[in-house]
Enzyme design. Structure first.
Site, PDB file in Angstrom:
ATOM      1  N   SER A 144       0.844  -1.197   0.000  1.00 14.03           N
ATOM      2  CA  SER A 144       0.000   0.000   0.000  1.00 14.03           C
ATOM      3  C   SER A 144       0.874   1.239   0.000  1.00 14.03           C
ATOM      4  O   SER A 144       1.978   1.228   0.547  1.00 14.03           O
ATOM      5  CB  SER A 144      -0.893   0.010   1.250  1.00 14.03           C
ATOM      6  OG  SER A 144      -1.561   1.258   1.378  1.00 14.03           O
ATOM      7  N   TYR A 157      -2.025  -0.673  10.428  1.00 10.13           N
ATOM      8  CA  TYR A 157      -2.109  -1.107   9.026  1.00 10.13           C
ATOM      9  C   TYR A 157      -0.941  -0.552   8.227  1.00 10.13           C
ATOM     10  O   TYR A 157      -0.258  -1.286   7.499  1.00 10.13           O
ATOM     11  CB  TYR A 157      -3.433  -0.639   8.409  1.00 10.13           C
ATOM     12  CG  TYR A 157      -3.509  -0.871   6.916  1.00 10.13           C
ATOM     13  CD1 TYR A 157      -3.816  -2.126   6.414  1.00 10.13           C
ATOM     14  CD2 TYR A 157      -3.255   0.168   6.018  1.00 10.13           C
ATOM     15  CE1 TYR A 157      -3.870  -2.353   5.050  1.00 10.13           C
ATOM     16  CE2 TYR A 157      -3.307  -0.052   4.653  1.00 10.13           C
ATOM     17  CZ  TYR A 157      -3.616  -1.307   4.166  1.00 10.13           C
ATOM     18  OH  TYR A 157      -3.655  -1.528   2.823  1.00 10.13           O
TER      19      TYR A 157
END
Length: 246
Positions: A144, A157
């Protein structure tokens, strides 16, 4: 000349019954690979997709080490070889970055278990077969842009994806030339997981040069290109429609 069935490369794509993973599975099958589809639930959807693509389906909870290793074993049992591993499966939920108490140790453990440790387990289990690949083994970690910039649905995350980005580089240095290891780091992707992230969708529409989030097929195209590029290794490719420029 069309390859014989036994000569076609085999790709294992984790988390591949919807979103990015499904798009990657479809793209790689379209490129002539035999694809192993995986999910933690969604067995019916996984079986249907595998049948459509002429591949195989395996259910496994990647947070359980034995099941993660069993996923690789099942792929090898089905096809006798493994050429590509796409670590796509991941989890995420919103936690405000400034609400430290809300990001509990349990949240950290769950996110790290699925987003970081499970890909490591799959890499280690797949490594012997990837090293023997006649076309050269390839690992692609779907991470990501939150692992590159201070963004993301939560601090745990983002940290899990940053760690996987660095693991990508470390493995590339350790496993070449037999196995190439790269990461694709998307920004917002229009998937079922992100459909309610109204603020993020607004941000990409207003500020990204491309004026939209990525579609799963956009990410799949890049993953396929990374796999096809037989000299590329150790790269973390950010794909966020140019939002990083703003």
């Amino acid at each position: 000349m069309r390859m014989e069935q036994a000569d076609r490369p085999v790709a294992l794509v984790s988390g591949s019954t919807s979103g990015i993973g499904e798009a990657v599975a479809r793209r790689l099958a379209g490129d002539g690979m035999r694809v192993v589809v995986h999910s933690r639930r969604s067995a019916e959807a996984g079986q249907a997709l595998a049948a459509e693509l002429g591949g195989a389906y395996v259910r496994a909870d990647l947070a359980v080490e034995e099941e993660a290793r069993g996923l690789v074993e099942a792929a090898l049992g089905q096809y006798g070889r493994l050429d590509v591993l796409v670590n796509n499966a991941g989890i995420s939920w919103p936690i405000p970055h400034d609400d430290l108490a809300a990001a509990t140790p349990a949240d950290w453990r769950q996110l790290l278990e699925v987003n970081l440790i499970a890909p490591w387990v799959l890499c280690t289990a797949a490594l012997p077969a990837l090293r023997e690949s006649p076309v050269g083994g390839s690992i692609v970690n779907v991470t990501s842009h939150a692992g590159v910039r201070p963004k993301g649905s939560s601090v745990p995350y983002a940290a899990s994806k940053a760690a996987l980005n660095h693991v990508t580089r470390l493995l590339a240095a350790a496993l070449g030339p037999e196995v190439r290891v790269n990461a694709v780091a998307p920004g917002l992707v229009d998937t079922p997981m992100t459909k309610d992230w109204a603020h993020a969708h607004e941000l990409w529409r207003d500020r990204a040069p491309m004026r939209r989030p990525a579609q799963p097929a956009d990410v799949a195209d890049l993953v396929a290109s990374v796999i096809a590029s037989t000299y590329l290794t150790g790269e973390v490719i950010v794909m966020d429609g140019g939002l990083n420029l703003t």
